[in-house]
Enzyme design. Structure first.
Site, PDB file in Angstrom:
ATOM      1  N   LYS A 186      -4.771 -15.529 -11.956  1.00 53.36           N
ATOM      2  CA  LYS A 186      -5.196 -16.071 -10.591  1.00 53.36           C
ATOM      3  C   LYS A 186      -6.486 -15.589 -10.180  1.00 53.36           C
ATOM      4  CE  LYS A 186      -4.110 -16.239  -5.557  1.00 53.36           C
ATOM      5  NZ  LYS A 186      -3.483 -15.656  -4.517  1.00 53.36           N
TER       6      LYS A 186
ATOM      7  N   LYS B  21       0.993  -1.036   0.007  1.00 51.49           N
ATOM      8  CA  LYS B  21       0.131  -0.127  -0.148  1.00 51.49           C
ATOM      9  C   LYS B  21       0.868   1.377   0.045  1.00 51.49           C
ATOM     10  CE  LYS B  21      -4.598  -0.265   1.101  1.00 51.49           C
ATOM     11  NZ  LYS B  21      -5.794   0.233   2.021  1.00 51.49           N
TER      12      LYS B  21
ATOM     13  N   LYS C  97     -10.662 -11.805  -5.790  1.00 49.41           N
ATOM     14  CA  LYS C  97     -11.841 -10.892  -5.665  1.00 49.41           C
ATOM     15  C   LYS C  97     -11.306  -9.385  -6.397  1.00 49.41           C
ATOM     16  CE  LYS C  97     -12.348 -10.837  -1.208  1.00 49.41           C
ATOM     17  NZ  LYS C  97     -11.862 -12.197  -0.959  1.00 49.41           N
TER      18      LYS C  97
HETATM   19  P1  ADP Z   1      -8.859 -12.904  -2.811  1.00 54.36           P
HETATM   20  O1  ADP Z   1      -7.622 -12.984  -3.440  1.00 54.36           O
HETATM   21  O2  ADP Z   1     -10.011 -13.295  -3.659  1.00 54.36           O
HETATM   22  O3  ADP Z   1      -9.209 -11.685  -1.957  1.00 54.36           O
HETATM   23  P2  ADP Z   1      -8.306 -13.966  -0.246  1.00 54.36           P
HETATM   24  O4  ADP Z   1      -7.026 -13.554  -0.071  1.00 54.36           O
HETATM   25  O5  ADP Z   1      -9.147 -13.814   0.870  1.00 54.36           O
HETATM   26  O6  ADP Z   1      -8.986 -14.151  -1.707  1.00 54.36           O
HETATM   27  O7  ADP Z   1      -7.972 -15.575   0.050  1.00 54.36           O
HETATM   28  C1  ADP Z   1      -8.269 -16.532   1.171  1.00 54.36           C
HETATM   29  C2  ADP Z   1      -7.415 -17.821   1.012  1.00 54.36           C
HETATM   30  O8  ADP Z   1      -7.749 -18.343  -0.457  1.00 54.36           O
HETATM   31  C3  ADP Z   1      -6.057 -17.700   1.197  1.00 54.36           C
HETATM   32  O9  ADP Z   1      -5.435 -18.659   1.864  1.00 54.36           O
HETATM   33  C4  ADP Z   1      -5.341 -17.716  -0.464  1.00 54.36           C
HETATM   34  O10 ADP Z   1      -4.208 -18.494  -0.411  1.00 54.36           O
HETATM   35  C5  ADP Z   1      -6.518 -18.442  -0.995  1.00 54.36           C
HETATM   36  N1  ADP Z   1      -6.767 -18.309  -2.458  1.00 54.36           N
HETATM   37  C6  ADP Z   1      -7.678 -17.131  -2.808  1.00 54.36           C
HETATM   38  N2  ADP Z   1      -7.530 -17.234  -4.396  1.00 54.36           N
HETATM   39  C7  ADP Z   1      -6.826 -18.265  -4.560  1.00 54.36           C
HETATM   40  C8  ADP Z   1      -6.550 -18.878  -6.022  1.00 54.36           C
HETATM   41  N3  ADP Z   1      -6.900 -18.377  -7.004  1.00 54.36           N
HETATM   42  N4  ADP Z   1      -5.828 -19.987  -5.922  1.00 54.36           N
HETATM   43  C9  ADP Z   1      -5.538 -20.813  -4.921  1.00 54.36           C
HETATM   44  N5  ADP Z   1      -5.661 -20.073  -3.184  1.00 54.36           N
HETATM   45  C10 ADP Z   1      -6.320 -19.107  -3.806  1.00 54.36           C
END
Ligand code: ADP
Ligand code: TRP
Length: 344
Positions: free
Chosen positions: A203, A124, A206
């Site tokens: 990847k 950030k 969100k």
């Molecule tokens: P986002 O990227 O959608 O905000 P988060 O950071 O909240 O998702 O992820 C929560 C958990 O899910 C973490 O442990 C992360 O490693 C796993 N995760 C999120 N997206 C993926 C992905 N595309 N492939 C594998 N693991 C993921």
């Protein structure tokens, strides 16, 4: 497994799994295949504690009604996906206020430099965006989450390993200063959680708006699947399934024999991506059918999930209170009588 209060100050069991997940949106396939599925599998490995990290989510979700609804939905989703409250303790982070007190104790032994190096804050700052103290001290709250339950194994994605290192660092410093108070945890990188691709091939996340949610309305889910990006090579051309994001998604959900057949069709050529997408719609439907049915049952009885969370919070609090007492005694916050909660 319920914690017997008379055992709370004794040595922790050899394996105690703990992990947290932020309720910042509805769970998508990346969250499930990259994290949640492995957490659920680990509930059989020993005692397990899983929580919904609503205090951490406050650093991004600032709409109270939305936060409340996301927390409830996360609990329903986790139980529907197979988290078994009879085997694992499921609770909401903010239902255990002992953790926030422990956060302060850890903060007093936390060098600023350690937090300045942490990626969420650093990213950030590098982008010139304003960061608040909540984001800056996020890893300290996470350390308290882990240490409050004497966790030994913390399953996380790659992006969280740095935070486990911070936790170990703070626990080590506190123990060095005040005696053997905290159990040092180890990260466990989730297997097969490599990288679930999103609808655009990046990847799934969100932040990229390329997600497919696990419990999305089937019609909406189908539309998203039919819009997954593909290349424009001619139908007849043979293709390598490896590295093709549409195939990768199909492979996550299709039974072994269908996966092999589809790989073969790719290699032979003469198929359309539209057919693969239709097969993916079906595979996803079948893969999550049981969870969807379970979710519908739970939705019909909202009190049931709230009761699971209340029971989880009571068990979690007993454990966290014992650890907090140990920490308070050790650093001189308790008065009158001998220190009460030595770690056995
Ligand atoms: P986002 O990227 O959608 O905000 P988060 O950071 O909240 O998702 O992820 C929560 C958990 O899910 C973490 O442990 C992360 O490693 C796993 N995760 C999120 N997206 C993926 C992905 N595309 N492939 C594998 N693991 C993921
Ligand atoms: N920071 C983690 C994430 O974003 C969630 C989390 C909070 C957590 N506290 C934790 C994970 C303690 C493991 C242990 O994914």
């Amino acid at each position: 497994m319920p914690t017997d209060p008379s055992q709370a100050a004794k040595a922790p069991p050899p394996v105690r799994v703990l992990s947290g997940i932020q309720p910042t949106g509805r769970f998508h396939w990346g969250n499930y295949f990259g994290a949640i599925r492995q957490y659920i599998e680990l509930q059989a490995a020993g005692e397990a504690f899983y929580f919904i990290a609503d205090l951490h989510a406050l650093t991004t979700v600032r709409d109270p009604a939305r936060l409340r609804s996301l927390v409830h939905a996360a609990a329903v989703d986790l139980v529907a996906l197979g988290l078994d409250p009879a085997r694992a303790t499921l609770f909401v982070q903010s239902d255990v206020p002992e953790v926030t007190e422990l956060t302060w104790l850890l903060m007093t032994v936390c060098p600023m430099g350690l937090l300045e190096r942490c990626h969420a804050y650093k990213d950030k700052k590098t982008r010139g965006l304003p960061a608040d103290a909540g984001l800056f001290t996020y890893p300290v709250l996470m350390a308290a989450d882990i240490l409050a339950y004497d966790a030994t194994v913390v399953p996380v994605g790659e992006d969280q390993v740095q935070h486990i290192e911070v936790c170990r660092d703070l626990a080590g410093t506190f123990n060095h200063l005040y005696g053997d108070v905290f159990t040092l945890p180890k990260p466990r990188l989730v297997e097969g959680g490599a990288k679930v691709p999103g609808t655009d091939g990046q990847k799934m996340s969100k932040s990229y708006e390329n997600t497919i949610e696990v419990f999305e309305d089937p019609a909406v889910q189908k539309k998203k699947i039919m819009r997954i990006t593909t290349d424009s090579r001619p139908v007849e051309e043979p293709k390598d399934p490896a590295g093709d994001h549409l195939f990768e998604l199909f492979a996550l959900m299709a039974p072994e024999s269908d996966r092999l057949q589809m790989a073969d069709r790719y290699r032979r050529g003469g198929f359309g991506y539209g057919d693969v997408k239709k097969a993916l719609v079906e595979a996803a439907g079948a893969f999550f059918a049981v969870a969807r049915a379970r979710r519908a049952e739970l939705e019909a009885d909202p009190g049931r999930v709230e009761a699971i969370l209340a029971d989880g919070a009571a068990r979690a609090r007993r454990q966290a209170a014992a650890v907090l007492t140990r920490a308070r005694d050790a650093c001189g916050l308790s008065r009158g009588g001998p220190p009460s909660g030595r770690k056995a």
